[in-house]
Motif scaffolding. Structure first.
Motif, PDB file in Angstrom:
ATOM      1  N   THR A  37      16.789  51.777  -2.829  1.00 30.66           N
ATOM      2  CA  THR A  37      15.582  52.602  -2.845  1.00 30.66           C
ATOM      3  C   THR A  37      14.500  51.961  -3.705  1.00 30.66           C
ATOM      4  O   THR A  37      13.322  51.910  -3.313  1.00 30.66           O
ATOM      5  CB  THR A  37      15.900  54.012  -3.370  1.00 30.66           C
ATOM      6  OG1 THR A  37      16.839  54.641  -2.493  1.00 30.66           O
ATOM      7  CG2 THR A  37      14.645  54.864  -3.447  1.00 30.66           C
ATOM      8  N   ILE A  38      14.885  51.448  -4.866  1.00 26.79           N
ATOM      9  CA  ILE A  38      13.921  50.777  -5.742  1.00 26.79           C
ATOM     10  C   ILE A  38      13.359  49.544  -5.063  1.00 26.79           C
ATOM     11  O   ILE A  38      12.165  49.240  -5.177  1.00 26.79           O
ATOM     12  CB  ILE A  38      14.576  50.418  -7.085  1.00 26.79           C
ATOM     13  CG1 ILE A  38      14.914  51.694  -7.856  1.00 26.79           C
ATOM     14  CG2 ILE A  38      13.650  49.532  -7.932  1.00 26.79           C
ATOM     15  CD1 ILE A  38      15.768  51.462  -9.084  1.00 26.79           C
ATOM     16  N   CYS A  39      14.196  48.804  -4.346  1.00 26.80           N
ATOM     17  CA  CYS A  39      13.741  47.623  -3.621  1.00 26.80           C
ATOM     18  C   CYS A  39      12.595  47.990  -2.674  1.00 26.80           C
ATOM     19  O   CYS A  39      11.573  47.305  -2.633  1.00 26.80           O
ATOM     20  CB  CYS A  39      14.909  47.013  -2.843  1.00 26.80           C
ATOM     21  SG  CYS A  39      14.449  45.643  -1.762  1.00 26.80           S
ATOM     22  N   ALA A  40      12.768  49.080  -1.913  1.00 28.91           N
ATOM     23  CA  ALA A  40      11.725  49.510  -0.979  1.00 28.91           C
ATOM     24  C   ALA A  40      10.532  50.122  -1.704  1.00 28.91           C
ATOM     25  O   ALA A  40       9.384  49.951  -1.280  1.00 28.91           O
ATOM     26  CB  ALA A  40      12.305  50.498   0.028  1.00 28.91           C
ATOM     27  N   ASP A  41      10.780  50.826  -2.809  1.00 32.45           N
ATOM     28  CA  ASP A  41       9.700  51.478  -3.550  1.00 32.45           C
ATOM     29  C   ASP A  41       8.811  50.494  -4.302  1.00 32.45           C
ATOM     30  O   ASP A  41       7.714  50.870  -4.737  1.00 32.45           O
ATOM     31  CB  ASP A  41      10.284  52.491  -4.541  1.00 32.45           C
ATOM     32  CG  ASP A  41      10.747  53.769  -3.868  1.00 32.45           C
ATOM     33  OD1 ASP A  41      10.366  54.007  -2.709  1.00 32.45           O
ATOM     34  OD2 ASP A  41      11.497  54.542  -4.502  1.00 32.45           O
ATOM     35  N   THR A  42       9.279  49.267  -4.495  1.00 32.85           N
ATOM     36  CA  THR A  42       8.495  48.256  -5.221  1.00 32.85           C
ATOM     37  C   THR A  42       8.186  47.036  -4.352  1.00 32.85           C
ATOM     38  O   THR A  42       7.671  46.044  -4.848  1.00 32.85           O
ATOM     39  CB  THR A  42       9.256  47.792  -6.476  1.00 32.85           C
ATOM     40  OG1 THR A  42      10.523  47.235  -6.081  1.00 32.85           O
ATOM     41  CG2 THR A  42       9.498  48.948  -7.436  1.00 32.85           C
TER      42      THR A  42
END
Length: 241
Positions: A37-42
């Motif tokens: 999720t962090i990968c996609a959010d950043t």
């Protein structure tokens, strides 16, 4: 310095300030979805990737799946109040990663091909896929062979020099404990961020760079991808001399 015998504890790195709620620890399987999720959010210059590429599942698969599924022992996470808010994923087995992508990437290609025509993707996502197929490999600067590397992402709410240092130092200490002598990273540079002098301050040498055009319609200024290398025999940690 004998890199093969130096002992460094890296399983749980507690904050130096007891009032700091952020801890750095080794990655474990329960962190996988939060990391993705962090990968996609950043993914878009520190912001969500959605305006550029709508398929968050495929995006996270390509950028994180090897590290979480094949080499989880080389990954670290940043946690605040029990929630994963950042990560560093590393590779100490570049040959394994090469064979993994050789075997797994065709599956990603066919998923993208099917969704491109039958989902279908929106116009921005189709342009992103076209860039990956026609220009992506040409806009990736060369990297040292058979050398460990890493990727780091933090949510904006926890970005700070101290948190970034602790996260990177945890991985560097891990590399030293395994006897590795060098490490490289490929870092996105845009605007006034991350000038070459900053890399040199932390013991990294910029060996090449290339302009990246995949965000050209979404960001007004030029964006570059730098390959930076650190000699761990000379400076084993970020601020060490």
């Amino acid at each position: 310095m004998n890199l093969t015998t130096k002992k460094v504890a890296t399983d749980n790195i507690e904050p130096s300030d007891p009032t700091d709620k952020v801890i750095i620890r080794k990655y474990c399987c329960k962190d996988r979805e939060a990391l993705r999720t962090i990968c996609a959010d950043t993914g878009f210059l520190g912001k969500p990737i959605d305006p550029v590429f709508e398929d968050r599942e495929l995006f996270a698969d390509f950028l994180t799946r090897y590290y979480t599924d094949m080499e989880p022992e080389s990954a670290f996470v940043c946690e605040r109040n029990g929630k994963v808010v950042g990560y560093l994923i590393g590779c100490c087995k570049p040959r394994l990663k090469f064979w993994y992508h050789l075997l797994y990437d065709p599956l990603l290609f066919f998923k993208a091909f099917y969704r491109y025509f039958f989902k279908p993707y929106n116009a921005a996502t189709k342009k992103y896929i076209q860039w990956v197929l026609t220009r992506g490999w040409r806009e990736t600067p060369p990297a040292p062979k058979d050398c460990p590397h890493f990727h780091i992402n933090l949510l904006e709410s926890v970005k700070s020099p101290n948190t970034t240092r602790r996260l990177i130092d945890s991985f560097l200490a891990y590399l030293v404990s395994k006897g590795h002598r060098k490490v490289y990273g490929q870092i996105v540079v845009f605007g006034d961020r991350r000038k070459p002098a900053l890399f040199r301050r932390f013991g990294f040498e910029v060996i090449n760079s290339m302009e990246v055009t995949k965000y050209k319609e979404h960001y007004p200024s030029k964006i570059f991808l730098f390959t930076v290398v650190k000699d761990l025999e000379k400076r084993p940690l970020l601020y060490s001399k």
